[in-house]
Design a protein around this motif. Sequence first.
Motif, PDB file in Angstrom:
ATOM      1  N   ARG A 103     105.638  19.252  17.950  1.00 56.86           N
ATOM      2  CA  ARG A 103     105.086  19.957  19.110  1.00 56.86           C
ATOM      3  C   ARG A 103     105.244  19.117  20.370  1.00 56.86           C
ATOM      4  O   ARG A 103     105.610  19.626  21.434  1.00 56.86           O
ATOM      5  N   GLY A 104     104.993  17.828  20.235  1.00 56.54           N
ATOM      6  CA  GLY A 104     105.196  16.938  21.374  1.00 56.54           C
ATOM      7  C   GLY A 104     106.657  16.877  21.774  1.00 56.54           C
ATOM      8  O   GLY A 104     106.991  16.813  22.966  1.00 56.54           O
ATOM      9  N   ILE A 105     107.545  16.896  20.798  1.00 56.50           N
ATOM     10  CA  ILE A 105     108.984  16.888  21.085  1.00 56.50           C
ATOM     11  C   ILE A 105     109.371  18.129  21.872  1.00 56.50           C
ATOM     12  O   ILE A 105     110.123  18.054  22.857  1.00 56.50           O
ATOM     13  N   VAL A 106     108.850  19.297  21.472  1.00 57.61           N
ATOM     14  CA  VAL A 106     109.162  20.526  22.200  1.00 57.61           C
ATOM     15  C   VAL A 106     108.657  20.435  23.634  1.00 57.61           C
ATOM     16  O   VAL A 106     109.368  20.806  24.588  1.00 57.61           O
ATOM     17  N   ARG A 107     107.446  19.932  23.830  1.00 58.56           N
ATOM     18  CA  ARG A 107     106.899  19.818  25.183  1.00 58.56           C
ATOM     19  C   ARG A 107     107.755  18.886  26.034  1.00 58.56           C
ATOM     20  O   ARG A 107     107.961  19.128  27.230  1.00 58.56           O
ATOM     21  N   ARG A 108     108.254  17.812  25.433  1.00 62.13           N
ATOM     22  CA  ARG A 108     109.119  16.886  26.177  1.00 62.13           C
ATOM     23  C   ARG A 108     110.452  17.534  26.529  1.00 62.13           C
ATOM     24  O   ARG A 108     111.041  17.235  27.565  1.00 62.13           O
ATOM     25  N   CYS A 109     110.921  18.441  25.678  1.00 61.33           N
ATOM     26  CA  CYS A 109     112.164  19.167  25.963  1.00 61.33           C
ATOM     27  C   CYS A 109     111.989  20.143  27.124  1.00 61.33           C
ATOM     28  O   CYS A 109     112.898  20.330  27.940  1.00 61.33           O
ATOM     29  N   THR A 110     110.841  20.805  27.165  1.00 64.15           N
ATOM     30  CA  THR A 110     110.644  21.857  28.165  1.00 64.15           C
ATOM     31  C   THR A 110     110.121  21.336  29.493  1.00 64.15           C
ATOM     32  O   THR A 110     110.270  22.010  30.518  1.00 64.15           O
ATOM     33  N   ASP A 132     122.373  22.727  35.502  1.00 64.49           N
ATOM     34  CA  ASP A 132     121.552  22.499  36.700  1.00 64.49           C
ATOM     35  C   ASP A 132     120.106  22.783  36.325  1.00 64.49           C
ATOM     36  O   ASP A 132     119.701  23.940  36.173  1.00 64.49           O
ATOM     37  N   PHE A 133     119.302  21.717  36.182  1.00 67.27           N
ATOM     38  CA  PHE A 133     117.918  21.880  35.742  1.00 67.27           C
ATOM     39  C   PHE A 133     117.003  22.425  36.832  1.00 67.27           C
ATOM     40  O   PHE A 133     115.815  22.616  36.600  1.00 67.27           O
ATOM     41  N   GLU A 134     117.545  22.688  38.017  1.00 67.43           N
ATOM     42  CA  GLU A 134     116.763  23.364  39.048  1.00 67.43           C
ATOM     43  C   GLU A 134     116.884  24.879  38.920  1.00 67.43           C
ATOM     44  O   GLU A 134     116.241  25.618  39.666  1.00 67.43           O
ATOM     45  N   ARG A 135     117.707  25.319  37.991  1.00 69.34           N
ATOM     46  CA  ARG A 135     117.865  26.747  37.710  1.00 69.34           C
ATOM     47  C   ARG A 135     117.459  27.017  36.261  1.00 69.34           C
ATOM     48  O   ARG A 135     117.447  26.099  35.431  1.00 69.34           O
ATOM     49  N   PRO A 136     117.113  28.261  35.925  1.00 67.48           N
ATOM     50  CA  PRO A 136     116.654  28.548  34.561  1.00 67.48           C
ATOM     51  C   PRO A 136     117.678  28.178  33.490  1.00 67.48           C
ATOM     52  O   PRO A 136     118.887  28.364  33.670  1.00 67.48           O
ATOM     53  N   VAL A 137     117.163  27.652  32.406  1.00 74.20           N
ATOM     54  CA  VAL A 137     117.961  27.243  31.251  1.00 74.20           C
ATOM     55  C   VAL A 137     117.425  27.960  30.015  1.00 74.20           C
ATOM     56  O   VAL A 137     116.211  28.122  29.863  1.00 74.20           O
ATOM     57  N   GLY A 138     118.312  28.372  29.145  1.00 77.31           N
ATOM     58  CA  GLY A 138     117.906  28.861  27.831  1.00 77.31           C
ATOM     59  C   GLY A 138     117.954  27.706  26.849  1.00 77.31           C
ATOM     60  O   GLY A 138     119.035  27.215  26.512  1.00 77.31           O
ATOM     61  N   LEU A 139     116.782  27.224  26.429  1.00 76.89           N
ATOM     62  CA  LEU A 139     116.696  26.130  25.465  1.00 76.89           C
ATOM     63  C   LEU A 139     116.635  26.737  24.074  1.00 76.89           C
ATOM     64  O   LEU A 139     115.678  27.438  23.732  1.00 76.89           O
ATOM     65  N   LEU A 140     117.651  26.467  23.274  1.00 73.21           N
ATOM     66  CA  LEU A 140     117.773  27.073  21.960  1.00 73.21           C
ATOM     67  C   LEU A 140     117.500  26.032  20.883  1.00 73.21           C
ATOM     68  O   LEU A 140     118.218  25.030  20.777  1.00 73.21           O
ATOM     69  N   LEU A 141     116.461  26.265  20.099  1.00 71.23           N
ATOM     70  CA  LEU A 141     116.110  25.398  18.975  1.00 71.23           C
ATOM     71  C   LEU A 141     116.167  26.266  17.718  1.00 71.23           C
ATOM     72  O   LEU A 141     115.154  26.669  17.168  1.00 71.23           O
TER      73      LEU A 141
END
Length: 263
Positions: free
Chosen positions: A160-167, A137-146
């Motif tokens: 860097r642009g890829i990370v921004r698009r992910c977040t 559920d992207f309306e709740r906090p997510v832990g994005l692990l890279l």
Amino acid sequence: MQEPERTAATAAGVWDWFLGGRHHVAADREAAINSQRSFPLASRVAKYNREFLHRTVRYLTSVGVAQFLDIGSGYPVAGSVHEVAPGSRVVYVDYEQDTVDVSRQILSDSPDATSVHGDLRDPEGILGHPEVTGLLDFERPVGLLLMSVLHFIPDELDPRGIVRRCTAPLAPGSHLAISHGTRPSDERSRRFQQDWERVYNHTVVENFHSRSAGEVTSFFDGTTMVPPGLVLAQDWHPDDPDYVADAEDEARQVLLGGIGRMG
């Protein structure tokens, strides 16, 4: 379990060998052994990366994060996210289809975890994947692990642009966690690592690109770094309250880690 039908070594398979798993094939074993010969610290670095993942997930669950998107996950074994944070929802993403196929078999009895095929270079494809949106559920906090994945993305592809698009679509309170290879500070270790990169990049599909602390810090632009910021991964929130950094541990010098909070 039948081994995947492939002859080229992959990062997931090599990592599995280093972690003592059983889902690698002959090409992975050969690549791992060759890289270990040129860079004897490799298996210890893999261990340190997995320990950093464990501490990261435990920290994130302690601040209320209960769902995780692990991109570039490899096989979900050896203490992966769903094992460290039982009850959390977890989506593992890998760009090798056979890695995903094996992962889905491993996770067949885990209703709150799955593995999907996706490429970090296509964040929108991952974030819009129906199994991702169905479980997270992207309306709740997510832990994005890279974890140890961005060093496989060359600068010309704009990591860097890829990370921004992910977040970008993640809710406030989400966290970005990154581990990334870097060049050690002493000349002897740096020379060993350069030899290892040459061997590794010659035998594994995904080429490795070390980056400086400053370059890795830039991936966290737009977030608030969790103290102590970006540091050597072994030094980030160590489990042992009496932990003292070992300046003689060369493996410790080649892996950076940090977490940034969004919103």
